[in-house]
Motif scaffolding. Structure first.
Motif, PDB file in Angstrom:
ATOM      1  N   PRO A 332     -16.275 -29.538 -65.963  1.00  0.00           N
ATOM      2  CA  PRO A 332     -17.485 -29.760 -66.765  1.00  0.00           C
ATOM      3  C   PRO A 332     -18.226 -28.484 -67.159  1.00  0.00           C
ATOM      4  O   PRO A 332     -18.827 -28.437 -68.230  1.00  0.00           O
ATOM      5  CB  PRO A 332     -18.343 -30.643 -65.857  1.00  0.00           C
ATOM      6  CG  PRO A 332     -17.343 -31.399 -65.044  1.00  0.00           C
ATOM      7  CD  PRO A 332     -16.220 -30.434 -64.789  1.00  0.00           C
ATOM      8  N   ALA A 333     -18.172 -27.467 -66.334  1.00  0.00           N
ATOM      9  CA  ALA A 333     -18.893 -26.228 -66.648  1.00  0.00           C
ATOM     10  C   ALA A 333     -17.962 -25.021 -66.714  1.00  0.00           C
ATOM     11  O   ALA A 333     -18.377 -23.885 -66.482  1.00  0.00           O
ATOM     12  CB  ALA A 333     -20.000 -25.982 -65.627  1.00  0.00           C
ATOM     13  N   ARG A 334     -16.687 -25.259 -67.034  1.00  0.00           N
ATOM     14  CA  ARG A 334     -15.743 -24.154 -67.174  1.00  0.00           C
ATOM     15  C   ARG A 334     -14.828 -24.411 -68.362  1.00  0.00           C
ATOM     16  O   ARG A 334     -14.235 -25.490 -68.492  1.00  0.00           O
ATOM     17  CB  ARG A 334     -14.906 -23.948 -65.914  1.00  0.00           C
ATOM     18  CG  ARG A 334     -13.890 -22.807 -66.077  1.00  0.00           C
ATOM     19  CD  ARG A 334     -13.102 -22.527 -64.815  1.00  0.00           C
ATOM     20  NE  ARG A 334     -12.008 -21.598 -65.066  1.00  0.00           N
ATOM     21  CZ  ARG A 334     -12.124 -20.272 -65.145  1.00  0.00           C
ATOM     22  NH1 ARG A 334     -13.314 -19.719 -64.980  1.00  0.00           N
ATOM     23  NH2 ARG A 334     -11.073 -19.504 -65.375  1.00  0.00           N
ATOM     24  N   PHE A 335     -14.681 -23.373 -69.207  1.00  0.00           N
ATOM     25  CA  PHE A 335     -13.874 -23.478 -70.418  1.00  0.00           C
ATOM     26  C   PHE A 335     -12.916 -22.299 -70.531  1.00  0.00           C
ATOM     27  O   PHE A 335     -13.248 -21.175 -70.138  1.00  0.00           O
ATOM     28  CB  PHE A 335     -14.779 -23.476 -71.663  1.00  0.00           C
ATOM     29  CG  PHE A 335     -15.676 -24.667 -71.750  1.00  0.00           C
ATOM     30  CD1 PHE A 335     -15.291 -25.794 -72.449  1.00  0.00           C
ATOM     31  CD2 PHE A 335     -16.901 -24.660 -71.106  1.00  0.00           C
ATOM     32  CE1 PHE A 335     -16.115 -26.901 -72.514  1.00  0.00           C
ATOM     33  CE2 PHE A 335     -17.739 -25.759 -71.167  1.00  0.00           C
ATOM     34  CZ  PHE A 335     -17.347 -26.876 -71.871  1.00  0.00           C
ATOM     35  N   LEU A 336     -11.741 -22.597 -71.077  1.00  0.00           N
ATOM     36  CA  LEU A 336     -10.793 -21.565 -71.467  1.00  0.00           C
ATOM     37  C   LEU A 336     -10.772 -21.528 -72.991  1.00  0.00           C
ATOM     38  O   LEU A 336     -10.587 -22.558 -73.648  1.00  0.00           O
ATOM     39  CB  LEU A 336      -9.395 -21.878 -70.943  1.00  0.00           C
ATOM     40  CG  LEU A 336      -8.259 -20.990 -71.475  1.00  0.00           C
ATOM     41  CD1 LEU A 336      -8.449 -19.545 -71.024  1.00  0.00           C
ATOM     42  CD2 LEU A 336      -6.894 -21.520 -71.024  1.00  0.00           C
ATOM     43  N   LEU A 337     -10.986 -20.360 -73.555  1.00  0.00           N
ATOM     44  CA  LEU A 337     -10.956 -20.192 -75.007  1.00  0.00           C
ATOM     45  C   LEU A 337      -9.780 -19.295 -75.371  1.00  0.00           C
ATOM     46  O   LEU A 337      -9.771 -18.101 -75.063  1.00  0.00           O
ATOM     47  CB  LEU A 337     -12.272 -19.577 -75.493  1.00  0.00           C
ATOM     48  CG  LEU A 337     -12.449 -19.343 -77.000  1.00  0.00           C
ATOM     49  CD1 LEU A 337     -12.058 -20.572 -77.809  1.00  0.00           C
ATOM     50  CD2 LEU A 337     -13.872 -18.933 -77.300  1.00  0.00           C
ATOM     51  N   ARG A 338      -8.761 -19.919 -75.982  1.00  0.00           N
ATOM     52  CA  ARG A 338      -7.600 -19.164 -76.455  1.00  0.00           C
ATOM     53  C   ARG A 338      -7.896 -18.639 -77.855  1.00  0.00           C
ATOM     54  O   ARG A 338      -8.404 -19.390 -78.706  1.00  0.00           O
ATOM     55  CB  ARG A 338      -6.364 -20.056 -76.487  1.00  0.00           C
ATOM     56  CG  ARG A 338      -5.872 -20.482 -75.110  1.00  0.00           C
ATOM     57  CD  ARG A 338      -4.720 -21.452 -75.228  1.00  0.00           C
ATOM     58  NE  ARG A 338      -4.121 -21.739 -73.944  1.00  0.00           N
ATOM     59  CZ  ARG A 338      -3.322 -22.785 -73.704  1.00  0.00           C
ATOM     60  NH1 ARG A 338      -3.021 -23.632 -74.683  1.00  0.00           N
ATOM     61  NH2 ARG A 338      -2.819 -22.972 -72.505  1.00  0.00           N
ATOM     62  N   VAL A 339      -7.552 -17.404 -78.101  1.00  0.00           N
ATOM     63  CA  VAL A 339      -7.904 -16.776 -79.371  1.00  0.00           C
ATOM     64  C   VAL A 339      -6.734 -15.951 -79.892  1.00  0.00           C
ATOM     65  O   VAL A 339      -6.139 -15.157 -79.153  1.00  0.00           O
ATOM     66  CB  VAL A 339      -9.124 -15.842 -79.219  1.00  0.00           C
ATOM     67  CG1 VAL A 339      -9.547 -15.316 -80.593  1.00  0.00           C
ATOM     68  CG2 VAL A 339     -10.277 -16.554 -78.537  1.00  0.00           C
ATOM     69  N   ILE A 340      -6.400 -16.153 -81.169  1.00  0.00           N
ATOM     70  CA  ILE A 340      -5.520 -15.233 -81.899  1.00  0.00           C
ATOM     71  C   ILE A 340      -6.441 -14.373 -82.748  1.00  0.00           C
ATOM     72  O   ILE A 340      -7.180 -14.880 -83.597  1.00  0.00           O
ATOM     73  CB  ILE A 340      -4.504 -15.978 -82.765  1.00  0.00           C
ATOM     74  CG1 ILE A 340      -3.602 -16.857 -81.888  1.00  0.00           C
ATOM     75  CG2 ILE A 340      -3.660 -14.993 -83.577  1.00  0.00           C
ATOM     76  CD1 ILE A 340      -2.615 -17.695 -82.675  1.00  0.00           C
ATOM     77  N   ALA A 341      -6.408 -13.061 -82.502  1.00  0.00           N
ATOM     78  CA  ALA A 341      -7.393 -12.157 -83.110  1.00  0.00           C
ATOM     79  C   ALA A 341      -6.968 -11.680 -84.487  1.00  0.00           C
ATOM     80  O   ALA A 341      -5.781 -11.562 -84.791  1.00  0.00           O
ATOM     81  CB  ALA A 341      -7.609 -10.963 -82.192  1.00  0.00           C
ATOM     82  N   ARG A 342      -7.970 -11.390 -85.300  1.00  0.00           N
ATOM     83  CA  ARG A 342      -7.740 -10.653 -86.531  1.00  0.00           C
ATOM     84  C   ARG A 342      -7.572  -9.171 -86.184  1.00  0.00           C
ATOM     85  O   ARG A 342      -7.984  -8.719 -85.112  1.00  0.00           O
ATOM     86  CB  ARG A 342      -8.928 -10.809 -87.475  1.00  0.00           C
ATOM     87  CG  ARG A 342      -9.183 -12.215 -87.970  1.00  0.00           C
ATOM     88  CD  ARG A 342     -10.391 -12.177 -88.897  1.00  0.00           C
ATOM     89  NE  ARG A 342     -10.875 -13.497 -89.221  1.00  0.00           N
ATOM     90  CZ  ARG A 342     -10.506 -14.204 -90.279  1.00  0.00           C
ATOM     91  NH1 ARG A 342      -9.610 -13.691 -91.106  1.00  0.00           N
ATOM     92  NH2 ARG A 342     -11.014 -15.383 -90.514  1.00  0.00           N
ATOM     93  N   ASP A 343      -7.006  -8.427 -87.103  1.00  0.00           N
ATOM     94  CA  ASP A 343      -6.857  -6.982 -86.896  1.00  0.00           C
ATOM     95  C   ASP A 343      -8.230  -6.335 -86.712  1.00  0.00           C
ATOM     96  O   ASP A 343      -9.179  -6.633 -87.449  1.00  0.00           O
ATOM     97  CB  ASP A 343      -6.143  -6.344 -88.085  1.00  0.00           C
ATOM     98  CG  ASP A 343      -4.697  -6.803 -88.207  1.00  0.00           C
ATOM     99  OD1 ASP A 343      -4.159  -7.293 -87.201  1.00  0.00           O
ATOM    100  OD2 ASP A 343      -4.129  -6.682 -89.312  1.00  0.00           O
ATOM    101  N   GLY A 344      -8.329  -5.467 -85.711  1.00  0.00           N
ATOM    102  CA  GLY A 344      -9.564  -4.730 -85.477  1.00  0.00           C
ATOM    103  C   GLY A 344     -10.669  -5.543 -84.833  1.00  0.00           C
ATOM    104  O   GLY A 344     -11.840  -5.136 -84.870  1.00  0.00           O
ATOM    105  N   ALA A 345     -10.327  -6.689 -84.233  1.00  0.00           N
ATOM    106  CA  ALA A 345     -11.351  -7.553 -83.647  1.00  0.00           C
ATOM    107  C   ALA A 345     -12.074  -6.877 -82.492  1.00  0.00           C
ATOM    108  O   ALA A 345     -11.458  -6.194 -81.670  1.00  0.00           O
ATOM    109  CB  ALA A 345     -10.709  -8.854 -83.160  1.00  0.00           C
ATOM    110  N   ASP A 346     -13.385  -7.064 -82.433  1.00  0.00           N
ATOM    111  CA  ASP A 346     -14.206  -6.586 -81.319  1.00  0.00           C
ATOM    112  C   ASP A 346     -14.284  -7.715 -80.301  1.00  0.00           C
ATOM    113  O   ASP A 346     -15.152  -8.593 -80.373  1.00  0.00           O
ATOM    114  CB  ASP A 346     -15.597  -6.203 -81.828  1.00  0.00           C
ATOM    115  CG  ASP A 346     -16.464  -5.583 -80.737  1.00  0.00           C
ATOM    116  OD1 ASP A 346     -16.155  -5.769 -79.552  1.00  0.00           O
ATOM    117  OD2 ASP A 346     -17.467  -4.925 -81.094  1.00  0.00           O
ATOM    118  N   ALA A 347     -13.363  -7.710 -79.332  1.00  0.00           N
ATOM    119  CA  ALA A 347     -13.264  -8.805 -78.372  1.00  0.00           C
ATOM    120  C   ALA A 347     -14.534  -8.957 -77.549  1.00  0.00           C
ATOM    121  O   ALA A 347     -14.989 -10.073 -77.276  1.00  0.00           O
ATOM    122  CB  ALA A 347     -12.061  -8.572 -77.461  1.00  0.00           C
TER     123      ALA A 347
END
Length: 394
Positions: A332-347
């Motif tokens: 309920p209070a924990r999430f996993l966020l999967r991300v495919i980044a664009r070039d030069g992304a500021d993670a």
């Protein structure tokens, strides 16, 4: 001597709708008399209980009753549902799809970019898992050599194509129509898609393997979807099991009037939407709005209430760092966020904003984990789930 069965009653949603009441009673009585599963399921008479996905899965063989499988769901939430349609029911669905094309001006030469593992391979179809550059090359070839005027694909794939075209400064003015299928089409996706397909009207269908086309987006009032009420009885039920008021979101429950080979009676499909009166004045069918997709894709607040993905998706999708994403609620209070980044992304900047966003919706103690990856797979049927909620109540 065998006691007479109690009569089947009409659900409250249909009591003031003569056509729906008549067809509901016919299919329910027929199923109780002729289908082994419903002989027991409807034996008590009264208003038939909801056929939940869990009940369907547990009794799938009895519902098939020895008939061959002609369709199978993707299994997005658990075990796939196996379905049988006879030829008459298939023709009815084809007729609806042709009629829907008529709402937008008729059938056009089209290209279909889908998961070929779940769809028939034809000369005008292409694999959705292919690189975007290959998809666009195929699309342009079909446009210039075969006169294609329409593209059919999943909304998430159309967004992916649109982002690539926008970044490379290209548009595709030749297309006159885009048709979004299988996945939930969100209003926030429309501007992105329309910018690079400037002459294309955007149609969208709401359908499922079990009952076929349920509704089609209104070409005159795009917020609404008109229901195929001539073949399906659609109920919208609130948390108390009562019919929703106009504009009130509730679970969608479907009765197929004409599939006697494998009846679906009061099937709680797991989607959410609201009934609405469409004021377009052009299409004489009831309508739904606020189509929110699978309850499985809803996220649950620690206090138990649901948070709709549409409250979060524009903030994630429109982030400059993100090419593609998927949110998984692990607790309920924990999430996993999967991300495919664009070039030069500021993670770091993206992660900071997401922590603030999720804390605002789920509480200050919300935990976030991030997986910066190169691929987020689609489901076997081609669908892509941007949000995966908790399977069971916390």
């Amino acid at each position: 001597m065998r006691a007479a069965m109690s009569d089947i009653e009409i659900p409250e949603s249909f009591q003031d709708r003569p056509y729906a009441a008549r067809h509901f009673r016919h299919i329910a009585r027929w199923a109780r008399q002729s289908a082994p599963f419903y002989r027991n399921f409807l034996a008590g008479g009264g208003v038939p209980p909801l056929l939940t996905r869990e009940i369907l899965q547990a009794h799938n063989d009895a519902l098939l009753d020895g008939r061959p499988v002609t369709g199978k769901t993707s299994g997005a939430t658990s075990v796939p549902v196996r379905v049988h349609w006879g030829a008459p029911r298939s023709r009815l669905d084809l007729k609806d799809n042709l009629a829907y094309a008529g709402w937008y001006g008729g059938v056009l030469e089209h290209v279909k970019i889908v998961a070929l593992s779940a769809h028939e391979k034809k000369d005008n179809s292409f694999e959705v898992a292919s690189p975007v550059t290959e998809q666009l090359a195929f699309l342009h070839e079909r446009i210039h050599r075969h006169g294609a005027k329409s593209l059919i694909s999943y909304p998430t794939n159309l967004v992916q194509l649109a982002v690539h075209l926008q970044q490379s400064g290209q548009t595709v003015p030749e297309l006159e129509r885009l048709v979004c299928m299988s996945e939930l089409f969100e209003p926030s996706q429309e501007a992105c898609i329309a910018a690079v397909f400037p002459n294309a009207r955007i149609a969208a269908t709401y359908s499922c393997t079990e009952t076929g086309m349920i509704a089609g987006r209104c070409p005159h009032n795009p917020d609404n979807y008109h229901i195929m009420a001539h073949k399906l009885g659609v109920e919208f039920l609130n948390a108390g099991g009562r019919p929703c008021k106009e504009g009130e979101v509730g679970q969608i429950v479907i009765t197929d009037y004409f599939n006697r080979a494998m009846p679906f009676i009061r099937y709680a499909i797991g989607d959410l939407a609201a009934p609405v009166h469409c004021d377009c004045g052009k299409i004489d069918l009831p309508a739904l709005t606020r189509l929110l997709g699978k309850q499985r894709g809803l996220l649950r607040h620690p206090d138990g209430h649901y948070v709709f993905s549409t409250e979060l998706s524009p903030h994630i999708r429109d982030s400059v760092e993100v090419r593609q994403y998927q949110v998984i609620q692990e607790r309920p209070a924990r999430f996993l966020l999967r991300v495919i980044a664009r070039d030069g992304a500021d993670a770091a900047a993206f992660e900071s904003r997401m922590r603030e966003l999720f804390a605002a919706h789920f509480g200050a103690g919300t935990e976030m984990a991030f997986d910066w990856c190169t691929e987020i797979p689609r489901l076997p049927g081609g669908k892509y789930m941007e949000f995966v909620g908790l399977k069971d109540p916390a």
